[in-house]
Design a protein around this motif. Structure first.
Motif, short mmCIF file in Angstrom:
data_model
loop_
_atom_site.label_atom_id
_atom_site.label_comp_id
_atom_site.label_asym_id
_atom_site.label_seq_id
_atom_site.Cartn_x
_atom_site.Cartn_y
_atom_site.Cartn_z
N PRO A 1 -8.69 -67.42 -100.01
CA PRO A 1 -9.21 -68.58 -100.77
C PRO A 1 -8.92 -68.44 -102.27
CG PRO A 1 -10.85 -67.76 -99.21
CD PRO A 1 -9.75 -66.75 -99.23
N GLY B 1 -10.72 -69.43 -104.68
CA GLY B 1 -11.92 -68.98 -105.38
C GLY B 1 -12.06 -67.48 -105.40
N ALA B 2 -11.63 -66.83 -104.33
CA ALA B 2 -11.70 -65.36 -104.27
C ALA B 2 -10.70 -64.74 -105.25
CB ALA B 2 -11.43 -64.88 -102.85
N ALA C 1 -12.02 -65.23 -108.78
CA ALA C 1 -13.12 -64.29 -109.05
C ALA C 1 -12.59 -62.90 -109.34
CB ALA C 1 -14.08 -64.26 -107.86
N LEU D 1 -20.39 -64.37 -106.90
CA LEU D 1 -19.08 -63.89 -107.36
C LEU D 1 -18.72 -62.59 -106.65
CD1 LEU D 1 -17.35 -64.07 -110.64
CD2 LEU D 1 -17.78 -61.78 -109.82
N ARG E 1 -19.55 -61.65 -103.71
CA ARG E 1 -19.15 -61.96 -102.34
C ARG E 1 -17.70 -62.44 -102.29
NH1 ARG E 1 -24.52 -63.86 -102.01
NH2 ARG E 1 -23.87 -66.00 -102.49
N ARG E 2 -17.30 -63.22 -103.28
CA ARG E 2 -15.91 -63.70 -103.31
C ARG E 2 -14.93 -62.54 -103.47
NH1 ARG E 2 -15.52 -69.44 -106.62
NH2 ARG E 2 -17.18 -70.55 -105.47
N ASN F 1 -14.76 -60.67 -100.25
CA ASN F 1 -13.97 -61.41 -99.26
C ASN F 1 -12.48 -61.15 -99.47
OD1 ASN F 1 -16.21 -62.52 -98.04
ND2 ASN F 1 -16.14 -64.43 -99.23
#
Length: 297
Positions: free
Chosen positions: A6, A8-9, A12, A36, A38-39, A42
């Motif tokens: 992703p 977003g990951a 981050a 953040l 968690r991203r 991930n």
């Protein structure tokens, strides 16, 4: 098509790597620190390896993190610029420029109106933090640096050659015991910029003072603060002729009429492939063109 993590990951990860702080990165992205984290986790699970060394209160990229950052941060920056250009309705070109505060205030900012008139689409993100060359490609597109020479693996264009001046408060030359002889430096504090550590040694050798030491040597990472310290009589600053001339501070004078070539110059520096990027090329050509026409920048 290969599946990607992703966006977003990725965003981050880049923010945490650049800022070195989950809290600061979370503030930048308008996220909570747990969200953040968690991203980032991930992304690490997607890749199958850790990207950071996590210590008690700090987080720093490990070797894998540094390698990934170097590859994806410039791409993420280009994606951000492309989206900004599309959403603004006009082409916006953004240059992330590292520059020392004194060069910025004395020689760059007085000319930015000329740059904007020539290239209204070009916008600068100014970064005055240190170690700019080391951060090329990781948040900075180009740097105006003060250095002896530039790594041959980088592109470097010398912007000037200069002389070392000894700069002090005007009152040092007045009164019953004026400072008029170089030997009197033994009673004064020398002010030296961390990026110009050899200015005092070069001047001392050229002045024929052997191994004479000043009363003390105080180090600065800010040119403006060095000039202010000299004006306040806290010591004498070993700086460039251009720093003295551009300051135009009536409280300051040049001590000793001794010409000494500086071992340092200002350089425009970037990675060679960065010159293919339009913002870098426009700024570079404007800067060099101004110098070739005799315009002091």
């Amino acid at each position: 098509m290969r599946r990607l993590p992703p966006l977003g990951a990725i965003e981050a990860f880049v923010q945490v790597a650049r800022l070195g702080s989950v809290k600061a990165a979370a503030n930048e992205l308008a996220l909570s620190a747990p969200a953040l984290s968690r991203r980032v986790q991930n992304l690490e699970r997607f890749i199958g390896r850790s990207l950071f060394d996590r210590r008690h209160q700090t987080i720093v990229t490990n070797a894998d993190g540094e390698r990934l950052l170097a590859q994806i941060a410039p791409v993420l920056d280009q994606l951000s610029d492309a989206v900004e250009a599309m959403t603004s309705g006009t082409e916006v070109l953004r240059l992330r420029l590292g520059v020392l505060p004194l060069f910025a205030s004395q020689r760059l900012f007085p000319r930015l109106g000329e740059l904007r008139a020539a290239h209204p689409e070009l916008h600068l993100d100014i970064d005055t933090a240190g170690h700019g060359i080391a951060r090329l490609g990781e948040g900075l597109d180009a740097v105006i640096a003060l250095a002896r020479e530039i790594d041959p693996l980088l592109y470097g264009h010398r912007l000037d050659r200069n002389s070392v001046y000894v700069i002090g408060a005007r009152r040092l030359t007045e009164g019953p015991d004026p400072v008029v002889r170089p030997q009197q430096l033994a009673t004064l504090t020398a002010l030296v910029h961390r990026d110009m550590a050899d200015t005092f040694t070069a001047w001392r050798q050229a002045a024929g003072l052997g191994d004479m030491e000043p009363l003390a040597i105080d180090h600065f990472d800010s040119g403006p603060l060095m000039l202010e310290a000299a004006a306040q009589g806290l010591g004498v600053a070993f700086m460039h002729e251009s720093h003295f001339a551009d300051a135009a501070d009536p409280r300051l004078v040049r001590l000793f009429d001794i010409d000494v070539e500086s071992p340092y110059s200002y350089w425009f520096v970037c990675r060679p492939r960065a010159l293919r990027q339009k913002p870098v090329r426009l700024f570079h050509d404007w800067l060099i063109g101004a110098l070739e026409k005799g315009t002091e920048v």
